[in-house]
Design a protein around this motif. Structure first.
Motif, PDB file in Angstrom:
ATOM      1  N   HIS A 176       0.818  -1.211   0.000  1.00  0.00           N
ATOM      2  CA  HIS A 176       0.000   0.000   0.000  1.00  0.00           C
ATOM      3  C   HIS A 176       0.856   1.267   0.000  1.00  0.00           C
ATOM      4  N   VAL A 221      -6.791   5.580  -5.835  1.00  0.00           N
ATOM      5  CA  VAL A 221      -7.176   4.393  -5.081  1.00  0.00           C
ATOM      6  C   VAL A 221      -7.039   4.601  -3.580  1.00  0.00           C
ATOM      7  N   LEU A 222      -6.196   5.539  -3.229  1.00  0.00           N
ATOM      8  CA  LEU A 222      -6.010   5.768  -1.789  1.00  0.00           C
ATOM      9  C   LEU A 222      -6.570   7.127  -1.363  1.00  0.00           C
ATOM     10  N   GLY A 276      -5.688  -7.909   2.790  1.00  0.00           N
ATOM     11  CA  GLY A 276      -5.285  -6.628   3.336  1.00  0.00           C
ATOM     12  C   GLY A 276      -6.186  -5.509   2.883  1.00  0.00           C
ATOM     13  N   CYS A 277      -7.310  -5.871   2.345  1.00  0.00           N
ATOM     14  CA  CYS A 277      -8.167  -4.842   1.778  1.00  0.00           C
ATOM     15  C   CYS A 277      -9.109  -4.272   2.826  1.00  0.00           C
ATOM     16  N   LEU A 278      -9.146  -2.951   2.912  1.00  0.00           N
ATOM     17  CA  LEU A 278     -10.045  -2.266   3.832  1.00  0.00           C
ATOM     18  C   LEU A 278     -11.384  -1.988   3.168  1.00  0.00           C
ATOM     19  N   ASN A 279     -11.523  -2.433   1.941  1.00  0.00           N
ATOM     20  CA  ASN A 279     -12.783  -2.294   1.207  1.00  0.00           C
ATOM     21  C   ASN A 279     -13.178  -0.845   0.979  1.00  0.00           C
ATOM     22  N   HIS A 280     -12.195   0.046   0.947  1.00  0.00           N
ATOM     23  CA  HIS A 280     -12.599   1.421   0.688  1.00  0.00           C
ATOM     24  C   HIS A 280     -12.727   1.674  -0.806  1.00  0.00           C
ATOM     25  N   ASN A 281     -12.534   0.634  -1.584  1.00  0.00           N
ATOM     26  CA  ASN A 281     -12.645   0.787  -3.023  1.00  0.00           C
ATOM     27  C   ASN A 281     -13.056  -0.547  -3.645  1.00  0.00           C
ATOM     28  N   CYS A 304     -10.869  -3.436  -5.929  1.00  0.00           N
ATOM     29  CA  CYS A 304      -9.535  -2.849  -5.826  1.00  0.00           C
ATOM     30  C   CYS A 304      -8.516  -3.686  -6.584  1.00  0.00           C
ATOM     31  N   ILE A 355      -5.034  -3.983  -5.908  1.00  0.00           N
ATOM     32  CA  ILE A 355      -4.057  -4.743  -5.130  1.00  0.00           C
ATOM     33  C   ILE A 355      -4.614  -6.118  -4.796  1.00  0.00           C
ATOM     34  N   GLN A 356      -5.806  -6.127  -4.242  1.00  0.00           N
ATOM     35  CA  GLN A 356      -6.413  -7.401  -3.882  1.00  0.00           C
ATOM     36  C   GLN A 356      -6.555  -8.295  -5.103  1.00  0.00           C
TER      37      GLN A 356
HETATM   38  S1  SF4 Z   1      -6.146   0.368  -1.765  1.00  0.00           S
HETATM   39 FE1  SF4 Z   1      -7.296  -1.361  -2.642  1.00  0.00          FE
HETATM   40  S2  SF4 Z   1      -6.557  -3.211  -1.551  1.00  0.00           S
HETATM   41 FE2  SF4 Z   1      -5.974  -1.389  -0.361  1.00  0.00          FE
HETATM   42  S3  SF4 Z   1      -7.645  -1.127   1.142  1.00  0.00           S
HETATM   43 FE3  SF4 Z   1      -8.100   0.211  -0.630  1.00  0.00          FE
HETATM   44  S4  SF4 Z   1      -9.446  -1.031  -1.949  1.00  0.00           S
HETATM   45 FE4  SF4 Z   1      -8.434  -2.468  -0.508  1.00  0.00          FE
END
Ligand code: SF4
Ligand code: SF4
Lengths: 133, 133
Positions: free
Chosen positions: A12, A132-133, B92-97, B100, B102-103
């Motif tokens: 991340h 994404v962040l 490791g995904c916080l599900n804010h997207n 995603c 990375i996942q």
């Molecule tokens: S950046 Fe992607 S993998 Fe990381 S927490 Fe957010 S949605 Fe999940």
DNA sequence: CTATTAAGGAGTTATAATGTCTATAATATA
DNA sequence: TATATTATAGACATTATAACTCCTTAATAG
């Protein structure tokens, strides 16, 4: 058989740096806030990444971390190896048989995964998901 | 990020059973000796394999473990899942997207490995290396 | 010189893996 | 039926590793 949180944080932060500042420096605090992890712990992980050549650091006022010049070549596998080490996931062999099949099957399977992780560059993600962040 | 010893034991006992006795029953002791692990601990692992349908057991005198009728279809992945569980290696995904990247990259890579492990049957190894243990 | 930031080391805590012990249940055989 | 044998179950203890904290030191900009 799970990837550590440290690996998660590493991936991340690398994405964070790739998205927000390919050139400007960023300190630990903002990233630690985003990831909801303590700055001191994240600092250790970042130091590991520095030693592995994944990022560059400079201390002092205005310091922080930034990506190296070759950052567009950095793959998921590079980052994972920097944290987890380059060791094999399976080492149950007692070596009572050279060229054993169990070990080979496991290594081959791991190889398939690594092949995929090697092709996935962090720069690709930065392009595809700039916010994404 | 390492496979557990339990998985190692499970794979070896399955190979042991495939090589020595596709039909006859075998108790815990001989296998525990071969693998240099305590019988009681191996027993727990074997019970997990029984519950997952990887082997069959019968108590009492002359009892022990044997492979089920469909043993030739059992893959490395089946055995690993029986011990490690079917969960994803990376969460490791916080599900804010949603969706995603990375996942997804991590899941895809894991998928490549599982694909390979699914194709590798324990019966193939038994043929290719009849005296591996 | 001072504020700021990374690096390093020693420790603590939390969590999971590994292993032990004892009791119970089921089966074959005498 | 009685006994020996074997798997199953649960509680417990031990060990290993991950996760995290705290404090100190070093380096740099201004
Ligand atoms: S950046 Fe992607 S993998 Fe990381 S927490 Fe957010 S949605 Fe999940
Ligand atoms: S992996 Fe193969 S050679 Fe190694 S201990 Fe197991 S059976 Fe023996």
């Amino acid at each position: 058989m799970k990837y550590s949180k440290a690996t998660n944080y590493a991936l991340h932060t690398m994405l964070y740096l790739a998205v927000t500042s390919p050139k400007q420096r960023v300190g630990v605090q903002p990233m630690a806030e985003k990831l909801e992890v303590s700055p001191t712990y994240l600092s250790k992980i970042l130091t590991q990444l520095v030693k592995a050549g994944m990022i560059e650091s400079s201390p002092g006022a205005g310091g922080g971390y930034k990506l190296p010049s070759n950052w567009e070549e950095i793959s998921f596998l590079d980052i994972i190896h920097a944290i987890e080490g380059p060791v094999s996931m399976f080492d149950g062999c007692l070596n009572h048989n050279p060229g054993c099949l169990i070990q080979r099957v496991m290594d081959d399977a791991e190889g398939k995964m690594e092949e995929e992780l090697k092709q996935q560059k962090i720069s690709d993600l930065a392009e595809k998901a700039p916010s994404v962040l």
